[in-house]
Design a protein around this motif. Structure first.
Motif, PDB file in Angstrom:
ATOM      1  N   LYS A 156       0.819  -1.205   0.000  1.00  0.00           N
ATOM      2  CA  LYS A 156       0.000   0.000   0.000  1.00  0.00           C
ATOM      3  C   LYS A 156       0.855   1.257   0.000  1.00  0.00           C
ATOM      4  N   ALA A 157       0.240   2.336  -0.465  1.00  0.00           N
ATOM      5  CA  ALA A 157       0.878   3.643  -0.460  1.00  0.00           C
ATOM      6  C   ALA A 157       0.430   4.414   0.768  1.00  0.00           C
ATOM      7  N   ASN A 158       1.360   5.116   1.368  1.00  0.00           N
ATOM      8  CA  ASN A 158       1.066   5.959   2.528  1.00  0.00           C
ATOM      9  C   ASN A 158       0.735   7.360   2.023  1.00  0.00           C
ATOM     10  N   ILE A 159      -0.560   7.705   2.035  1.00  0.00           N
ATOM     11  CA  ILE A 159      -0.966   9.040   1.584  1.00  0.00           C
ATOM     12  C   ILE A 159      -1.419   9.900   2.758  1.00  0.00           C
ATOM     13  N   VAL A 160      -1.065   9.471   3.984  1.00  0.00           N
ATOM     14  CA  VAL A 160      -1.422  10.269   5.162  1.00  0.00           C
ATOM     15  C   VAL A 160      -0.202  10.960   5.761  1.00  0.00           C
ATOM     16  N   ILE A 161       0.969  10.778   5.168  1.00  0.00           N
ATOM     17  CA  ILE A 161       2.207  11.255   5.783  1.00  0.00           C
ATOM     18  C   ILE A 161       2.227  12.769   5.953  1.00  0.00           C
ATOM     19  N   HIS A 171      -1.062   6.041  -6.572  1.00  0.00           N
ATOM     20  CA  HIS A 171      -1.769   6.591  -5.408  1.00  0.00           C
ATOM     21  C   HIS A 171      -1.041   7.834  -4.885  1.00  0.00           C
ATOM     22  N   ILE A 172       0.288   7.744  -4.789  1.00  0.00           N
ATOM     23  CA  ILE A 172       1.080   8.902  -4.343  1.00  0.00           C
ATOM     24  C   ILE A 172       0.911  10.055  -5.330  1.00  0.00           C
ATOM     25  N   VAL A 198     -12.492   5.984  -6.776  1.00  0.00           N
ATOM     26  CA  VAL A 198     -11.893   6.464  -8.024  1.00  0.00           C
ATOM     27  C   VAL A 198     -10.371   6.392  -7.935  1.00  0.00           C
ATOM     28  N   HIS A 199      -9.825   6.724  -6.768  1.00  0.00           N
ATOM     29  CA  HIS A 199      -8.385   6.617  -6.513  1.00  0.00           C
ATOM     30  C   HIS A 199      -7.905   5.211  -6.865  1.00  0.00           C
ATOM     31  N   GLU A 200      -8.632   4.207  -6.370  1.00  0.00           N
ATOM     32  CA  GLU A 200      -8.243   2.815  -6.588  1.00  0.00           C
ATOM     33  C   GLU A 200      -8.377   2.425  -8.054  1.00  0.00           C
ATOM     34  N   GLY A 222       7.171   9.850  -0.305  1.00  0.00           N
ATOM     35  CA  GLY A 222       5.919   9.159  -0.599  1.00  0.00           C
ATOM     36  C   GLY A 222       6.138   7.687  -0.302  1.00  0.00           C
ATOM     37  N   PRO A 223       5.875   7.241   0.938  1.00  0.00           N
ATOM     38  CA  PRO A 223       6.208   5.857   1.311  1.00  0.00           C
ATOM     39  C   PRO A 223       5.284   4.835   0.649  1.00  0.00           C
ATOM     40  N   ILE A 224       5.870   3.737   0.240  1.00  0.00           N
ATOM     41  CA  ILE A 224       5.130   2.586  -0.275  1.00  0.00           C
ATOM     42  C   ILE A 224       5.575   1.365   0.518  1.00  0.00           C
ATOM     43  N   LEU A 225       4.647   0.776   1.262  1.00  0.00           N
ATOM     44  CA  LEU A 225       4.955  -0.414   2.040  1.00  0.00           C
ATOM     45  C   LEU A 225       5.097  -1.607   1.106  1.00  0.00           C
TER      46      LEU A 225
END
Length: 369
Positions: A197-202, A251-252, A292-294, A213-216
């Motif tokens: 997953k992408a971290n879009i809350v950072i 996503h980022i 829509v993001h997904e 833009g972290p991606i786990l």
């Protein structure tokens, strides 16, 4: 200097005139690039350990040497207050909050907010989660465990970095966007994680790290293999790695491209069998935004898969999404192929977003053929 320009300069010199640049020659434009780093982030790995002990989302963590080391080091901590608190989480994606922790330590820097995660669990619950995580780290000597596995982390980081360089999924992605990204992608290797997953809350959770833009990148059992010493290693195929990067990086990117025009995506009126299952928030417009993001993230991956790995693989991916009721993917991929990509040099992804939103908004509900 281009051959054309060199010829023009030579003619001017022969004629005895001062050379001037031809007025119709465009200036060189640098190719769009997306920067990246690869590392194991201690904050997210700490929360993965806590969530693993709590059995949040019952993650199917593969039985390999690192997991057994976690069991041996932390197994006696299964009733620690942090673990008990974590059991109230609906799933383990909250490991993104680990960016609020600073190292050495950990030391908690109180988040400014929690973005959409605060709509799923209240802020007080999430702040307590982080405070208890700090106590868990101290009580269990997480820093000692992390230090003891630095050689493993370095090996896994090097393996993933080597695969990134060999496959190079970021170059075609930047070309598709027509622009670079404001953030450096941070591929966060998560040996105990299970969710890609992408971290879009950072930006809210840790604004001091908003340049990332972290991606786990979890040790998904499908993409791991074990050698004779049971030491797990990455075994991503070119297609699997590219698909993961194209999807999560989008996503980022969408958060950057939607800045200032997010309402365009939230106001889309569209529904299909899949979108009706996408109910997470109390606010329908927020559900629409993330649906829509997904769709857009996976549609970008499908489009690029078709370009770089062949139409058959793209069609297989589309069929899987349609089997889940996702009728929107095919028209969006077709839009990328026929409308956006041919004119991408004239209008990059951000500039094209209003037209893309209008296209989706104009599709008939449940009839995207």
């Amino acid at each position: 200097m281009s051959l054309r320009r060199a010829s023009v300069v030579a003619l001017l010199l022969v004629a005895g005139c001062a050379p001037t640049a031809p007025p119709d020659e465009p200036a060189d434009v640098p190719e769009p690039r997306i920067g990246h780093v690869v590392a194991v982030h201690p904050g997210t790995e700490l929360l993965h350990v806590i969530n693993y002990l709590a059995r949040v989302y019952a993650p199917p963590v593969r039985d390999y040497d690192y997991r057994r080391a976690v069991d041996a080091w932390f197994g006696h901590m299964r009733e620690h207050p942090a673990v008990v608190h974590a059991r109230a989480l609906p799933y383990n994606d909250f490991a993104d909050l680990g960016w609020a922790l600073e190292w050495p330590g950990p030391r908690l820097v109180e988040p400014e907010g929690f973005s959409h995660l605060g709509r799923i669990k209240d802020d007080d619950t999430l702040r307590e989660y982080l405070r208890l995580a700090v106590a868990f780290a101290q009580d269990a000597d997480f820093a000692g465990f992390f230090a003891a596995h630095e050689a493993d982390y370095a090996r896994w980081v090097a393996e993933f970095e080597a695969r990134l360089r060999a496959v190079d999924p970021l170059t075609p992605l930047a070309d598709f966007y027509g622009t670079g990204l404001d953030k450096t992608l941070y591929f966060s290797i998560s040996p105990l994680g299970v969710v890609l997953k992408a971290n879009i809350v950072i930006d809210e959770v840790a604004p001091r790290h908003a340049g990332y833009g972290p991606i786990l990148v979890p040790f998904d059992p499908r993409f791991l293999s074990e050698g004779p010493t049971t030491a797990a290693r990455f075994d991503y195929t070119d297609v699997a790695l590219s698909n993961a990067v194209w999807h999560e990086a989008t996503h980022i990117a969408l958060e950057q491209f939607a800045d200032g025009q997010r309402e365009l995506l939230m106001d889309i009126e569209y529904a299909d069998a899949l979108s009706r299952q996408f109910v997470v928030f109390d606010e329908p417009r927020l559900d629409t935004y993330f649906f829509v993001h997904e769709v857009l993230s996976d549609a970008v991956a499908i489009h690029l898969k078709g370009v770089h790995f062949g139409d058959a693989l793209a069609e297989e991916h589309l069929a899987q999404n349609e089997a889940m009721g996702g009728a929107l993917y095919r028209p969006v991929v077709t839009h990328f192929r026929t409308t956006y990509a041919p004119r991408r040099t004239e209008r990059d992804f951000r500039a094209h977003l209003p037209a893309l939103a209008a296209f989706i908004d104009g599709l008939p509900t449940d009839a995207c053929e």
